[in-house]
Design a protein around this motif. Structure first.
Motif, short mmCIF file in Angstrom:
data_model
loop_
_atom_site.label_atom_id
_atom_site.label_comp_id
_atom_site.label_asym_id
_atom_site.label_seq_id
_atom_site.Cartn_x
_atom_site.Cartn_y
_atom_site.Cartn_z
N PHE A 98 0.84 -1.11 0.12
CA PHE A 98 -0.06 -0.08 -0.11
C PHE A 98 0.74 1.08 -0.03
CE2 PHE A 98 -2.59 -3.29 1.99
CZ PHE A 98 -3.57 -3.27 1.14
N GLU A 99 0.45 2.26 -0.49
CA GLU A 99 1.26 3.65 -0.62
C GLU A 99 0.79 4.38 0.46
OE1 GLU A 99 1.25 5.85 -4.19
OE2 GLU A 99 1.32 4.01 -5.31
N VAL A 100 1.38 4.04 1.50
CA VAL A 100 1.19 4.67 2.99
C VAL A 100 2.51 5.22 3.33
CG1 VAL A 100 -0.82 3.41 3.65
CG2 VAL A 100 1.50 2.53 4.11
N SER A 101 2.52 6.17 4.10
CA SER A 101 3.81 6.62 4.82
C SER A 101 4.56 5.67 5.71
CB SER A 101 3.71 7.81 5.76
OG SER A 101 2.71 7.59 6.96
N ARG A 102 5.91 5.90 5.79
CA ARG A 102 6.49 4.97 6.56
C ARG A 102 6.17 4.80 7.86
NH1 ARG A 102 12.68 6.83 6.01
NH2 ARG A 102 11.76 8.70 6.03
N GLY A 103 5.62 6.01 8.68
CA GLY A 103 5.06 5.90 9.98
C GLY A 103 3.81 5.14 9.93
N GLU A 104 2.92 5.08 8.99
CA GLU A 104 1.43 4.40 8.90
C GLU A 104 1.93 3.13 8.86
OE1 GLU A 104 -1.56 7.51 6.95
OE2 GLU A 104 0.03 6.74 5.71
N ARG A 105 2.94 2.62 7.83
CA ARG A 105 3.34 1.24 7.57
C ARG A 105 3.90 0.64 9.07
NH1 ARG A 105 6.26 1.90 3.30
NH2 ARG A 105 4.49 1.34 2.14
N ALA A 106 4.68 1.24 9.61
CA ALA A 106 5.27 1.00 10.85
C ALA A 106 4.09 0.55 12.03
CB ALA A 106 6.21 2.01 11.39
N LEU A 107 3.14 1.55 11.86
CA LEU A 107 1.95 1.08 12.94
C LEU A 107 1.26 -0.17 12.53
CD1 LEU A 107 0.41 4.72 13.54
CD2 LEU A 107 1.31 3.35 15.20
N MET A 108 0.99 -0.27 11.06
CA MET A 108 0.20 -1.43 10.73
C MET A 108 1.11 -2.57 11.14
SD MET A 108 -0.62 0.14 6.95
CE MET A 108 -1.62 -1.43 6.39
N ILE A 109 2.39 -2.62 11.05
CA ILE A 109 3.40 -3.79 11.17
C ILE A 109 3.37 -3.85 12.75
CG2 ILE A 109 5.73 -4.56 11.36
CD1 ILE A 109 5.94 -3.29 8.66
N ALA A 110 3.40 -2.72 13.57
CA ALA A 110 3.60 -2.93 15.10
C ALA A 110 2.35 -3.53 15.72
CB ALA A 110 3.80 -1.63 15.70
N ALA A 111 1.29 -3.13 15.03
CA ALA A 111 -0.06 -3.77 15.62
C ALA A 111 -0.13 -5.29 15.37
CB ALA A 111 -1.28 -2.92 14.72
N CYS A 112 0.37 -5.87 14.29
CA CYS A 112 0.39 -7.30 13.85
C CYS A 112 1.38 -7.77 15.06
CB CYS A 112 0.99 -7.30 12.69
SG CYS A 112 -0.13 -6.86 11.38
N LEU A 113 2.45 -7.26 15.22
CA LEU A 113 3.60 -7.80 16.01
C LEU A 113 2.84 -7.84 17.35
CD1 LEU A 113 6.98 -6.48 14.55
CD2 LEU A 113 5.79 -8.97 14.44
N LEU A 114 2.30 -6.83 18.04
CA LEU A 114 1.65 -6.65 19.29
C LEU A 114 0.85 -7.91 19.51
CD1 LEU A 114 1.30 -5.06 21.97
CD2 LEU A 114 -0.81 -3.95 20.75
N ALA A 115 -0.04 -8.11 18.57
CA ALA A 115 -0.89 -9.48 18.82
C ALA A 115 -0.20 -10.70 18.89
CB ALA A 115 -1.86 -9.65 17.42
N LEU A 116 1.12 -10.83 18.39
CA LEU A 116 2.03 -11.94 18.87
C LEU A 116 2.45 -12.04 20.27
CD1 LEU A 116 4.10 -12.47 15.63
CD2 LEU A 116 2.57 -14.12 16.52
N ILE A 117 2.74 -10.52 20.71
CA ILE A 117 3.27 -10.49 21.95
C ILE A 117 2.09 -10.82 23.01
CG2 ILE A 117 3.99 -8.64 23.69
CD1 ILE A 117 5.38 -7.32 21.24
#
Length: 121
Positions: free
Chosen positions: A51-70
């Motif tokens: 997706f064409e999103v900012s680096r910050g938005e992409r980081a949030l998308m990935i962080a939310a996914c990793l948080l579920a693993l944690i």
């Protein structure tokens, strides 16, 4: 002091790393929910780069996914501890397990909210 805390320096870091990998392996082999979340992450994290999103938005998308693993690792740890103490049904044991499950529900809701806000907003 705990007798298990005797190492210091690099030896402690190496031991801790080994314990962490042991925990990941235990979660992956023994917890279907963890395997399902790993699969979700295997799909969603690469998708975040499509997706064409900012680096910050992409980081949030990935962080939310990793948080579920944690959260699932903590939830599984709570469940294992409760089961280690006793397999009999007890209201406090049920509360502890239900709260861990609720935490995972919140984490999954966070994934949906973050992704929806970024992609639809």
């Amino acid at each position: 002091m705990s007798p298990f805390k005797g190492q210091t320096g690099l030896k402690r870091v190496l031991n801790a790393t080994g314990y962490s990998f042991d925990g990941l392996q235990a979660a992956f082999t023994g917890e279907a929910a963890f395997r399902q979340l790993v699969l979700l992450n295997v799909v969603l994290i690469p998708l975040a780069f499509c997706f064409e999103v900012s680096r910050g938005e992409r980081a949030l998308m990935i962080a939310a996914c990793l948080l579920a693993l944690i959260v699932e690792l903590f939830n599984s740890a709570v469940e294992a501890t409760i089961d280690r103490i006793s397999l009999e049904r007890h209201p406090l044991s049920k509360n502890a397990k239900d709260m861990g499950s609720a935490a995972q529900l919140v984490a999954l809701t966070l994934i949906a909210a973050v992704w929806a806000t970024i992609l639809l907003g």
